[in-house]
Design an enzyme around this catalytic site. Structure first.
Site, PDB file in Angstrom:
ATOM      1  N   GLU A  77      38.443  47.451  53.578  1.00 60.06           N
ATOM      2  CA  GLU A  77      39.830  47.832  53.916  1.00 60.06           C
ATOM      3  C   GLU A  77      39.806  48.924  54.970  1.00 60.06           C
ATOM      4  O   GLU A  77      40.053  50.095  54.687  1.00 60.06           O
ATOM      5  CB  GLU A  77      40.590  48.311  52.669  1.00 60.06           C
ATOM      6  N   HIS A  86      48.487  45.372  51.306  1.00 63.59           N
ATOM      7  CA  HIS A  86      48.126  46.782  51.540  1.00 63.59           C
ATOM      8  C   HIS A  86      49.355  47.675  51.367  1.00 63.59           C
ATOM      9  O   HIS A  86      50.480  47.240  51.630  1.00 63.59           O
ATOM     10  CB  HIS A  86      47.572  46.916  52.968  1.00 63.59           C
ATOM     11  N   ASP A  94      38.440  52.648  53.329  1.00 65.29           N
ATOM     12  CA  ASP A  94      39.736  53.051  53.849  1.00 65.29           C
ATOM     13  C   ASP A  94      39.566  53.943  55.086  1.00 65.29           C
ATOM     14  O   ASP A  94      40.339  54.872  55.312  1.00 65.29           O
ATOM     15  CB  ASP A  94      40.611  53.753  52.800  1.00 65.29           C
TER      16      ASP A  94
HETATM   17 MN    MN Z   1      44.181  51.466  53.719  1.00 66.56          MN
END
Ligand code: MN
Length: 334
Positions: A6, A174, A298
């Site tokens: 991600e 998301h 992330d």
């Molecule tokens: Mn994210």
């Protein structure tokens, strides 16, 4: 091998479009100023670094990946993506972003994969853009939760779900700032973003799809949730019991044929993006099983090395599945 699932990027075009939208007051998008304003006008070292890292699809990113021991990233257009714009602007920005991302993947085929940005506010065109993106080598779609307060359980979004199922690619659902209807309640204590609102917003979205029977209509649809499933694994037992005992003549929108957990354990995969915390990851591995949990960082909102180091301290049942094999299977990577 370690695959981070991600990881965000931005385009210059998207940033300019955000700036224009904010100058026009961004009607109906109360969370946008806080979310992207800091990137447009960085006010400290952290936001300045963020803005630079988002726009980079080359050496800066690769250096951070190397430092953290990340072999590959699955890259997505950063939240809230194109979902805040009018349909024509959104479709054009998504196309441009997908061309840029596919170009970066082609330039770094052993390091980068990507998911296609699409504009849910134009469902037919979004379905076509997903198909085009998959043709360019992208591995699925990224959707940043609600689009102007609307959710994928709405019948208007069917073409997108049909396309994802037919192409056999996942949708990565998301977070983004909470919907306009509840925004003030969250914003009163600045909870609309990553601190708390992101997870409630995205968990809500997934649950809406589950209880309304989206996965009865699209049994092969694959949804990926970040942030350890946005809290839902912790709730599955209680959700099932509440779902079972609530009378359908009152809870009339709850038309799903099966229990919430059954869909969660068949149609969903989760990632540890921003959440590589030992007890929580082990709990999730126990609940969803070793085949449905993948590493996420992330980046650049989190630091690769910090998140990977934290993940290495987790006593996983099956590290190979977590770091590599599940991502390869879900996103169909070589
Ligand atoms: Mn994210």
């Amino acid at each position: 091998m370690k695959i981070a699932t991600e990881e965000a990027f931005a385009t210059e075009g998207l940033m300019k479009a955000y700036a224009t939208l904010l100058e026009d007051g961004a009607p109906g998008e109360p969370g946008l100023a806080d979310m992207v304003g800091r990137l447009l006008k960085p006010s400290n070292e952290w936001t300045e670094r963020l803005a630079g890292q988002l726009l980079d699809l080359g050496d800066l990113r690769l250096t951070q990946m190397d430092e953290g021991g990340i072999d590959r990233q699955i890259i997505v257009l950063t939240a809230p993506g194109v979902q805040v714009f009018d349909a024509d602007t959104a479709c054009a920005l998504a196309e441009e972003a997908n061309d840029i991302l596919a170009g970066a993947v082609a330039a770094h085929p052993t390091r980068f994969h990507g998911l296609a940005a699409i504009a849910p506010q134009a469902p037919q065109r979004a379905a076509l853009e997903l198909e085009r993106g998959v043709g360019l080598g992208l591995k699925g779609a990224i959707i940043n939760s609600h689009t102007k307060g609307e959710y994928l359980d709405g019948s208007g979004f069917q073409p997108i779900l049909e396309a994802a199922q037919a192409l056999d690619v996942p949708i990565y659902l998301h977070p983004r700032p909470v919907a306009p209807g509840v925004f003030a309640t969250f914003a009163e204590r600045q909870f609309d973003g990553a601190f708390w609102g992101f997870q409630t917003e995205t968990g809500l979205h997934a649950l809406r799809m589950i209880v309304t029977g989206v996965f009865d209509r699209f049994p092969k649809l694959k949804i990926v949730l970040g942030h350890l499933g946005e809290g839902l694994p912790f709730w599955l037992n209680r959700l099932d019991r509440q779902f079972q005992r609530s009378p359908r003549n009152v809870y009339h929108s709850w038309t799903a044929k099966r229990l919430p957990s059954e869909y969660f354990l068949e149609n969903f995969w989760i990632t540890s993006a921003g959440h590589n915390w030992d007890p929580a990851v082990r709990f999730c591995e126990e609940v969803v099983g070793e085949d449905r949990l993948m590493l996420g960082v992330d980046y650049p909102y989190e630091v690769c090395k910090q998140q990977v180091d934290q993940s290495l301290a987790i006593n996983l049942k099956d590290p190979e599945k977590f770091y590599e094999l599940n991502a390869k299977r879900v996103f169909k990577l070589n």
